[in-house]
Design a protein around this motif. Structure first.
Motif, PDB file in Angstrom:
ATOM      1  N   LEU A 208       0.846  -1.183   0.000  1.00 52.50           N
ATOM      2  CA  LEU A 208       0.000   0.000   0.000  1.00 52.50           C
ATOM      3  C   LEU A 208       0.888   1.242   0.000  1.00 52.50           C
ATOM      4  CD1 LEU A 208      -3.072   0.317   0.004  1.00 52.50           C
ATOM      5  CD2 LEU A 208      -2.953   0.682   2.470  1.00 52.50           C
ATOM      6  N   SER A 209       0.776   2.039  -1.051  1.00 54.38           N
ATOM      7  CA  SER A 209       1.607   3.236  -1.200  1.00 54.38           C
ATOM      8  C   SER A 209       0.715   4.430  -1.517  1.00 54.38           C
ATOM      9  CB  SER A 209       2.634   3.060  -2.319  1.00 54.38           C
ATOM     10  OG  SER A 209       3.502   1.976  -2.041  1.00 54.38           O
ATOM     11  N   TYR A 210       1.126   5.588  -1.022  1.00 55.11           N
ATOM     12  CA  TYR A 210       0.375   6.821  -1.277  1.00 55.11           C
ATOM     13  C   TYR A 210       1.368   7.939  -1.508  1.00 55.11           C
ATOM     14  CZ  TYR A 210      -2.901  10.690  -0.587  1.00 55.11           C
ATOM     15  OH  TYR A 210      -3.662  11.834  -0.743  1.00 55.11           O
ATOM     16  N   SER A 211       1.228   8.603  -2.633  1.00 53.07           N
ATOM     17  CA  SER A 211       2.136   9.684  -2.980  1.00 53.07           C
ATOM     18  C   SER A 211       1.343  10.834  -3.567  1.00 53.07           C
ATOM     19  CB  SER A 211       3.196   9.203  -3.987  1.00 53.07           C
ATOM     20  OG  SER A 211       2.573   8.738  -5.177  1.00 53.07           O
ATOM     21  N   ILE A 212       1.881  12.031  -3.410  1.00 55.42           N
ATOM     22  CA  ILE A 212       1.263  13.247  -3.934  1.00 55.42           C
ATOM     23  C   ILE A 212       2.265  13.947  -4.835  1.00 55.42           C
ATOM     24  CG2 ILE A 212       0.233  15.483  -3.365  1.00 55.42           C
ATOM     25  CD1 ILE A 212      -0.677  14.329  -0.734  1.00 55.42           C
TER      26      ILE A 212
ATOM     27  N   GLY B 285     -10.939   2.814   3.306  1.00 51.92           N
ATOM     28  CA  GLY B 285     -11.504   3.355   2.076  1.00 51.92           C
ATOM     29  C   GLY B 285     -12.060   4.740   2.246  1.00 51.92           C
ATOM     30  N   GLN B 286     -11.535   5.505   3.216  1.00 51.25           N
ATOM     31  CA  GLN B 286     -12.037   6.829   3.537  1.00 51.25           C
ATOM     32  C   GLN B 286     -11.008   7.927   3.275  1.00 51.25           C
ATOM     33  OE1 GLN B 286     -15.264   7.528   4.685  1.00 51.25           O
ATOM     34  NE2 GLN B 286     -15.552   5.391   4.070  1.00 51.25           N
ATOM     35  N   LEU B 287     -10.022   7.645   2.432  1.00 45.11           N
ATOM     36  CA  LEU B 287      -9.005   8.645   2.140  1.00 45.11           C
ATOM     37  C   LEU B 287      -9.557   9.635   1.125  1.00 45.11           C
ATOM     38  CD1 LEU B 287      -6.075   9.367   2.838  1.00 45.11           C
ATOM     39  CD2 LEU B 287      -5.359   8.088   0.813  1.00 45.11           C
ATOM     40  N   ALA B 288      -9.590  10.896   1.497  1.00 42.54           N
ATOM     41  CA  ALA B 288     -10.165  11.926   0.637  1.00 42.54           C
ATOM     42  C   ALA B 288      -9.331  12.108  -0.625  1.00 42.54           C
ATOM     43  CB  ALA B 288     -10.270  13.247   1.400  1.00 42.54           C
ATOM     44  N   TYR B 289     -10.020  12.402  -1.709  1.00 47.36           N
ATOM     45  CA  TYR B 289      -9.352  12.590  -2.991  1.00 47.36           C
ATOM     46  C   TYR B 289      -8.535  13.880  -2.981  1.00 47.36           C
ATOM     47  CZ  TYR B 289      -8.698  13.693  -7.927  1.00 47.36           C
ATOM     48  OH  TYR B 289      -8.155  14.026  -9.130  1.00 47.36           O
ATOM     49  N   VAL B 290      -7.322  13.781  -3.478  1.00 55.90           N
ATOM     50  CA  VAL B 290      -6.437  14.933  -3.629  1.00 55.90           C
ATOM     51  C   VAL B 290      -5.916  14.930  -5.057  1.00 55.90           C
ATOM     52  CG1 VAL B 290      -4.311  16.051  -2.859  1.00 55.90           C
ATOM     53  CG2 VAL B 290      -5.777  14.901  -1.189  1.00 55.90           C
TER      54      VAL B 290
ATOM     55  N   ALA C 259      -2.672  13.018  -6.449  1.00 56.05           N
ATOM     56  CA  ALA C 259      -2.292  11.958  -5.513  1.00 56.05           C
ATOM     57  C   ALA C 259      -2.554  10.588  -6.136  1.00 56.05           C
ATOM     58  CB  ALA C 259      -3.052  12.092  -4.209  1.00 56.05           C
ATOM     59  N   THR C 260      -1.775   9.605  -5.705  1.00 51.91           N
ATOM     60  CA  THR C 260      -1.924   8.228  -6.179  1.00 51.91           C
ATOM     61  C   THR C 260      -1.895   7.290  -4.980  1.00 51.91           C
ATOM     62  OG1 THR C 260      -0.824   8.730  -8.277  1.00 51.91           O
ATOM     63  CG2 THR C 260      -0.980   6.419  -7.645  1.00 51.91           C
ATOM     64  N   LEU C 261      -2.939   6.496  -4.859  1.00 48.15           N
ATOM     65  CA  LEU C 261      -3.009   5.458  -3.829  1.00 48.15           C
ATOM     66  C   LEU C 261      -2.983   4.116  -4.544  1.00 48.15           C
ATOM     67  CD1 LEU C 261      -3.432   4.566  -0.871  1.00 48.15           C
ATOM     68  CD2 LEU C 261      -5.896   4.701  -1.287  1.00 48.15           C
ATOM     69  N   SER C 262      -1.926   3.361  -4.326  1.00 44.00           N
ATOM     70  CA  SER C 262      -1.769   2.081  -5.009  1.00 44.00           C
ATOM     71  C   SER C 262      -1.571   0.975  -3.988  1.00 44.00           C
ATOM     72  CB  SER C 262      -0.582   2.138  -5.975  1.00 44.00           C
ATOM     73  OG  SER C 262       0.625   2.353  -5.260  1.00 44.00           O
TER      74      SER C 262
ATOM     75  N   SER D  52     -22.519  17.413  -2.957  1.00 44.28           N
ATOM     76  CA  SER D  52     -21.269  17.557  -2.195  1.00 44.28           C
ATOM     77  C   SER D  52     -20.877  16.283  -1.471  1.00 44.28           C
ATOM     78  CB  SER D  52     -21.395  18.692  -1.178  1.00 44.28           C
ATOM     79  OG  SER D  52     -22.428  18.400  -0.240  1.00 44.28           O
ATOM     80  N   ASN D  53     -21.079  15.134  -2.115  1.00 47.74           N
ATOM     81  CA  ASN D  53     -20.617  13.889  -1.524  1.00 47.74           C
ATOM     82  C   ASN D  53     -19.087  13.864  -1.493  1.00 47.74           C
ATOM     83  OD1 ASN D  53     -23.196  12.835  -1.159  1.00 47.74           O
ATOM     84  ND2 ASN D  53     -23.269  12.098  -3.271  1.00 47.74           N
ATOM     85  N   LEU D  54     -18.543  13.291  -0.444  1.00 49.16           N
ATOM     86  CA  LEU D  54     -17.100  13.224  -0.293  1.00 49.16           C
ATOM     87  C   LEU D  54     -16.492  12.348  -1.386  1.00 49.16           C
ATOM     88  CD1 LEU D  54     -14.558  13.875   1.390  1.00 49.16           C
ATOM     89  CD2 LEU D  54     -15.027  11.809   2.717  1.00 49.16           C
ATOM     90  N   ARG D  55     -15.554  12.896  -2.115  1.00 47.47           N
ATOM     91  CA  ARG D  55     -14.869  12.133  -3.155  1.00 47.47           C
ATOM     92  C   ARG D  55     -13.683  11.430  -2.546  1.00 47.47           C
ATOM     93  NH1 ARG D  55     -12.371  14.545  -8.850  1.00 47.47           N
ATOM     94  NH2 ARG D  55     -11.820  12.507  -9.772  1.00 47.47           N
ATOM     95  N   LEU D  56     -13.628  10.123  -2.730  1.00 45.73           N
ATOM     96  CA  LEU D  56     -12.590   9.319  -2.089  1.00 45.73           C
ATOM     97  C   LEU D  56     -11.530   8.909  -3.102  1.00 45.73           C
ATOM     98  CD1 LEU D  56     -14.888   7.035   0.098  1.00 45.73           C
ATOM     99  CD2 LEU D  56     -13.685   9.107   0.791  1.00 45.73           C
ATOM    100  N   GLN D  57     -10.338   8.692  -2.579  1.00 46.76           N
ATOM    101  CA  GLN D  57      -9.221   8.263  -3.408  1.00 46.76           C
ATOM    102  C   GLN D  57      -9.390   6.795  -3.760  1.00 46.76           C
ATOM    103  OE1 GLN D  57      -6.640  10.737  -3.821  1.00 46.76           O
ATOM    104  NE2 GLN D  57      -5.927   9.478  -5.528  1.00 46.76           N
TER     105      GLN D  57
END
Length: 775
Positions: free
Chosen positions: A48-52, A97-102, A105-108, A635-640
């Motif tokens: 699990l990796s997350y980068s911006i 599964g609650q990481l907000a979209y940025v 950003a890439t969540l892999s 205005s639903n929360l957009r998730l990553q």
């Protein structure tokens, strides 16, 4: 306004502080009570990796998580630790599964919940946020009961839900404060620890299989923090839930509650495994824990980077890199992910999940009734706000009435009347605007969370909110007008007085709707308070007093048409001046205005009526309401989204792997019993379930890489006699080197018994030297 007393709910506190099972509704059986429980689910996550990606072109991505792998087990409490900025909260939100979209950003990676990819899983989960946000004027009992009536199926009676809530409060230690207001920054309520347990209680109503908690001890004293963690541990051990928490600096007694631990440092794992094995793991790497030392502080110290000097930083980074390398080498899930490239888990009877809530369970009329009652309690019990608004309305009415006391009908008094009507229009609008922004921005956070949980729709909420706030919202402008009008001596006609009251009340509603619209667009209270007054200044400038509507440049005419101050002020002027007679200061005075109609003509208000102005205000009211409604709906929360490990990875990422299908490797083994998983989860499985699970995994095709390298497998199963139809199916759960001399291989027993398998050279046909054995 008088403060409405909260109803007293009789709850027996004598059963509080005990640790029997929390009551549960079981959606799969449709029943109430503790007959059966919603078991937890295994959560496996790999690489699990997350980068911006920074906005600056050519800049390297900022990597927040770097190939994190591990497993959370049913019936166990997993803790994510690490120094500040290590990625604890990001990892927790990613697993939920609650990481907000940025943007950028890439969540892999891969997250598998009970054998199903996270994006396709239908499990119920609870997420306890770090910040506790509630309706402050509701009691603890009312808050949980509201959650129960919205989260639980309508086929259950209200009495059943009341009983459920009472027992839940008792088990969470909230029975004694059940009738206490939750409180907010204006009114003192329950303590921080009680509020955190209240957050947990509201989430437990939905019978979740998995529970996430983001730093649940933050801001609490040591005792309250331990109480909160004890509640989470009870949910894991007594009910078999899968509980994952991120935590910062736990005390020693809290550390003993952890079953599994992940330690992070700058987004990388320095440890992943049993909490009881952590000290031994670090000792083998040359890092001894001092006697009588807090183990949580010990591991966080090891994972921290010292920036006090260049030498200290280099030394600490070398230490952390050693720990990261050792963790990856000893993490079977991470190693298996590197070999195979893709995670696969067969669905099995181990993973029984309640269906996810995809739509509100309560009918629309019940949603409206519940939300209306909640909004009414919130506004009617807000003693501080109501008293402040009452005092402000009374003070303004007396001040304005005194300044413009008994206005006469001379020429100089025409300007006085215009000034009084202008400040009356501005006063009512600004008061409603500020109040609405102050309340709604904070309320929106609660509503957003509840809507994400599919508790209700926007339509019943919005209508209920407006209906509940209507009476109190109308009281204050009516009171202001009733005091000021006779003091100032405005038009003595009673009908004109009623039109005056109606106009400033309608204008205050429009200002409140404008506040809702601004608050819906703005991300924070500070942003809304910066924008709304600035826009109101423009409305005031185009309000008809400072600039004549006929003199406004054509490019700005639209601002004049949408100014709520303009239509309110114009309606008040027409209502006041129509039919009035004014005296000239002396005979043949040039420019003398003898009638109110002449005054209106001078203002360019002679072509409209009070009715047309009120219609314009109504149109603005509906427009602001419609815009607010559309913004809330959209205005639903957009998730990553989680992408495959190799898709969209930054430069220097891992090469593409070939997809294979295999049995997921074990990660944890109970050092005391030699068993894998949770005793609670194991004890809830029937013999048929065990056989089905083993059958499914035995039929899975194996990759050529595995067949070539792993050699023969040793597996064994037998039926126990533990009572009921429980089975002691035994499978190897830890990779163990088996030599030719009869080494012991630990084997898990589903009913919790301890067993070993004696292996010799004859048992390992077709291979020389040590051979790895899997279950």
């Amino acid at each position: 306004m008088s403060d409405s007393a909260a109803p007293e709910i009789a709850i027996d506190p004598s059963v509080a502080e005990k640790e029997p099972l929390l009551p549960v509704f079981t959606p799969t059986h449709g029943g109430y009570g503790g007959g059966s429980k919603a078991p937890g689910l295994t959560i496996e996550f790999r690489r699990l990796s997350y980068s911006i990606l920074p906005a600056k072109k050519g800049a390297q991505p900022h990597r927040i998580l770097k190939e994190i792998s591990g497993m959370a087990r049913p019936g166990c409490l997993m803790a994510i630790l690490g120094p500040s900025g290590s990625g604890k909260t990001t990892l927790l939100h990613s697993l939920a599964g609650q990481l907000a979209y940025v943007k950028g950003a890439t969540l892999s990676g891969e997250v598998i919940v009970g054998g199903t990819p996270l994006a396709k899983s239908t499990h119920r989960q609870a997420f306890v946020q770090q910040k506790d946000v509630f309706y402050g004027q509701l009691t603890v009992h009312e808050t949980v009961l509201m959650a129960a009536r919205l989260r639980l199926p309508s086929k259950h009676s209200t009495n059943d839900k009341e009983a459920f809530v009472g027992e839940l409060l008792s088990q969470l230690g909230l029975a004694k404060c059940a009738n206490t207001l939750v409180g907010d920054d204006k009114r003192r309520g329950v303590s921080g620890g009680e509020k955190k347990r209240l957050s947990l209680g509201c989430e437990l109503v939905g019978t979740p299989a998995v529970i996430f908690a983001d730093e649940p001890t933050t801001g609490l004293d040591a005792f309250q923090a331990e109480r909160v963690m004890a509640s989470l541990r009870s949910l894991a051990h007594d009910q078999g839930k899968t509980v994952i928490v991120s935590i910062h600096q736990p005390r020693s007694s809290i550390w003993t509650m952890f079953d599994d631990v992940i330690v992070l440092s700058e987004g990388e794992q320095v440890y992943c495994g049993l909490a009881s094995d952590m000290v031994g793991h670090f000792s083998r790497l040359g890092h001894q824990c001092p006697p009588n030392y807090n183990l949580a502080e010990f591991c966080v110290d090891l994972a921290s980077i010292d920036f006090t000097s260049t030498e200290a930083e280099e030394s600490s980074r070398a230490r952390v890199q050693q720990l990261v390398t050792a963790c990856r080498d000893s993490n079977p899930i991470h190693q298996e992910a590197i070999k195979s490239g893709t995670l696969f888990s067969a669905p099995s009877a181990f993973n029984i999940r309640p269906s996810v809530i995809t739509a509100p369970l309560a009918p629309l009329w019940e949603q409206f009734a519940l939300l209306f009652m909640r909004s009414w309690r919130q506004v009617s019990r807000d003693k501080f706000t109501n008293q402040s608004r009452f005092g402000s309305a009374l003070f303004s009415a007396i001040v304005f009435g005194s300044i413009f006391f008994r206005i006469q009908n001379f020429q100089s008094h025409i300007q006085d009347r215009l000034g009084l009507l202008q400040v009356a229009a501005i006063n009512g609008a600004m008061s409603s605007l500020i109040k609405t922004i102050t309340v709604f921005v904070r309320e929106r956070e609660v509503v957003t969370r509840e809507r994400e949980a599919k508790l209700y729709r926007v339509t019943p909420y919005f209508i209920a909110k407006l209906a509940a706030e209507l009476p109190i919202g109308a009281f204050f402008p009516c009171f202001f007008g009733a005091v000021m009008y006779p003091l100032a001596g405005l038009n003595p006609s009673f009908m004109r007085f009623l039109f005056f009251i109606a106009t400033i009340t309608l204008e205050s509603f429009v200002a409140s709707a404008f506040g809702l619209c601004i608050s819906a667009f703005c991300p924070s209270y500070e942003a809304a308070m910066a924008i709304a007054p600035a826009v109101m200044v423009i409305f005031i400038v185009f309000g008809g007093y400072y600039i004549n509507p006929d003199n406004i440049p054509w490019v700005f005419r639209w601002l004049d048409n949408i100014s709520l101050i303009r239509w309110g002020f114009e309606a008040l002027c027409i209502n006041e001046f129509t039919g009035l007679k004014f005296e000239c200061d002396y005979a043949d005075q040039p420019g003398c205005l003898r009638t109110g109609e002449e005054v209106l003509a001078r203002l360019s208000f002679d072509q409209t009526t009070v009715a047309s102005c009120c219609i314009s205000l109504l149109l603005l009211l509906l427009a602001y309401y419609l815009i607010t409604y559309v913004v809330l709906v959209s205005s639903n929360l957009r998730l990553q989204k989680i992408e495959p490990p190799n898709h969209g990875s930054p430069k220097g990422g891992s090469p593409t792997h070939t997809q294979t299908t295999h049995t997921p490797p074990p990660l944890y083994t109970d050092s005391a019993t030699g068993s894998s998983g949770s005793p609670t989860a194991r004890s809830n499985l029937s013999g048929a379930a065990v056989q089905q699970h083993n059958q499914q995994h035995s039929q899975l095709p194996q990759s050529g890489h595995q067949a070539a390298n792993e050699g023969p497998r040793a597996a064994e199963g037998e039926t126990g006699v533990g009572g009921g139809d429980s089975t002691a199916a035994r499978t190897v759960t830890k990779e163990t080197d088996v030599g030719s001399g009869g080494d012991e291989v630990p084997v898990s027993v589903l009913d919790g018994e301890k067993d070993t398998h004696k292996g010799g050279a004859a048992d390992m046909a077709g291979g020389e030297g040590p051979t790895k054995v899997r279950g």
